[in-house]
Structure formats: structure tokens, C-alpha cells
Design a protein around this motif. Structure first.
Motif, PDB file in Angstrom:
ATOM      1  N   GLN A  16      -0.513   8.117  -1.267  1.00 12.25           N
ATOM      2  CA  GLN A  16      -0.333   7.359  -2.487  1.00 12.25           C
ATOM      3  C   GLN A  16       1.125   7.341  -2.911  1.00 12.25           C
ATOM      4  OE1 GLN A  16      -3.035   8.322  -5.634  1.00 12.25           O
ATOM      5  NE2 GLN A  16      -1.697   7.506  -7.188  1.00 12.25           N
ATOM      6  N   ASP A  18       3.217   6.191  -6.470  1.00 14.86           N
ATOM      7  CA  ASP A  18       2.955   5.872  -7.874  1.00 14.86           C
ATOM      8  C   ASP A  18       4.248   6.048  -8.648  1.00 14.86           C
ATOM      9  OD1 ASP A  18       1.935   5.644 -10.474  1.00 14.86           O
ATOM     10  OD2 ASP A  18       0.136   6.776  -9.993  1.00 14.86           O
ATOM     11  N   ARG A  76       3.606   0.163 -14.412  1.00 12.78           N
ATOM     12  CA  ARG A  76       3.309   1.133 -13.349  1.00 12.78           C
ATOM     13  C   ARG A  76       2.977   0.384 -12.064  1.00 12.78           C
ATOM     14  NH1 ARG A  76      -1.895   2.652 -11.928  1.00 12.78           N
ATOM     15  NH2 ARG A  76      -1.980   4.463 -10.587  1.00 12.78           N
ATOM     16  N   ALA A  78       1.414   1.267  -8.273  1.00 10.52           N
ATOM     17  CA  ALA A  78       0.743   2.272  -7.449  1.00 10.52           C
ATOM     18  C   ALA A  78       0.327   1.619  -6.131  1.00 10.52           C
ATOM     19  CB  ALA A  78      -0.483   2.835  -8.163  1.00 10.52           C
TER      20      ALA A  78
END
Length: 142
Positions: A16, A18, A76, A78
Motif C-alpha cells: 500500500q 498512502d 488523500r 492511496a
């Protein structure tokens, strides 16, 4: 546009990325650059998927800072790299005005997302946020 709720949770993906950035054109550009730097060395994400993701990220982050901007609030980005799937999520703090595929005379950004992504959609909330997501399928046996 696929309006199904996001079935994939980013809480525990295999890999991931982010980041939260300022809702400015500079923040949108930085999001794309950082995402591409994170994606390029990945052996499990093909080059063509990385290039398509860069275009999708550019469009979604530009939309977030243009249409989803609220003064003093960040957006944001991600990414989740799973076997056979790359998921992109861009969240902003303007939960109203959910994006839809534009008419022929409107902007082209979401038309590009529609063409490049295998699926995309919008997930409202939690208030005051919304998340525009896109998924790119790719062979998982790389």
C-alpha cells in the motif's frame, strides 16, 4: 461508470501507498510523481498499468484540487497493489457534488478515467469526504 460500492478495503492490502497532500495544483502534481516513483520499481505491476495509473492519478487528483477543494483541507491518495489488481483512491473533503461521467461538451478527465480503468466509481463519506476510486486489472503471474 460502475457505481458499485468499493468491495476492496485498503486496510490490509499486500502493498500500500498512502499520502495526504495539500489541495493545490502543486499537491496534485506531487501526488502523481510520488505514486509513479512508488509504482515503477514494482515487478508485479506491468509498465502499461503504471502508465495508465499515472494518467488516472493525474486526472483524479486534478479534480480533487479543482472541484473537491475546501480551504485548509488536504486530499488523500492511496494505492493498493494486489495480485492482478491495482487500486487507486483519491479522497477529498467535499462530499457533495459526486462526479459523474460528463456529457460530450463537458470536461474530458473522467472520460479518460473511464477509458483507462477497468472499473471506477465514487464512495461517499464519511462526512464530509468522498472517494473516487479506479481499478486496473493486470496478469498476476509476472
Amino acid at each position: 461508470m460502475n457505481r458499485e460500492k468499493a468491495a476492496l478495503q485498503l486496510a490490509a492490502p499486500e502493498v500500500q501507498f498512502d499520502i495526504q497532500l495539500s489541495s493545490t495544483p502543486r499537491g496534485a502534481r506531487l501526488a502523481r510523481l510520488l505514486a509513479v516513483e512508488w509504482l515503477r520499481p514494482r515487478q508485479d505491476v506491468p509498465y502499461d498499468v503504471t502508465e495508465a495509473a499515472a494518467q488516472i492519478i493525474a486526472e483524479l487528483t486534478a479534480n480533487a484540487v479543482t472541484h473537491g477543494r475546501v480551504a485548509g483541507r488536504d486530499f488523500r491518495l492511496a494505492l493498493a497493489a494486489l495480485p492482478g489488481l491495482l487500486r487507486i483512491e483519491v479522497s477529498d473533503t467535499r462530499g457533495s457534488d459526486l462526479p459523474e461521467l460528463p456529457e460530450a461538451h463537458a470536461g474530458r478527465g473522467l472520460l479518460l478515467v473511464e477509458k483507462l480503468a477497468d472499473r471506477w466509481g465514487v464512495a461517499p463519506g464519511p462526512v464530509p469526504r468522498k472517494t473516487v476510486w479506479a481499478e486496473l486489472d493486470h496478469p498476476s503471474d509476472l
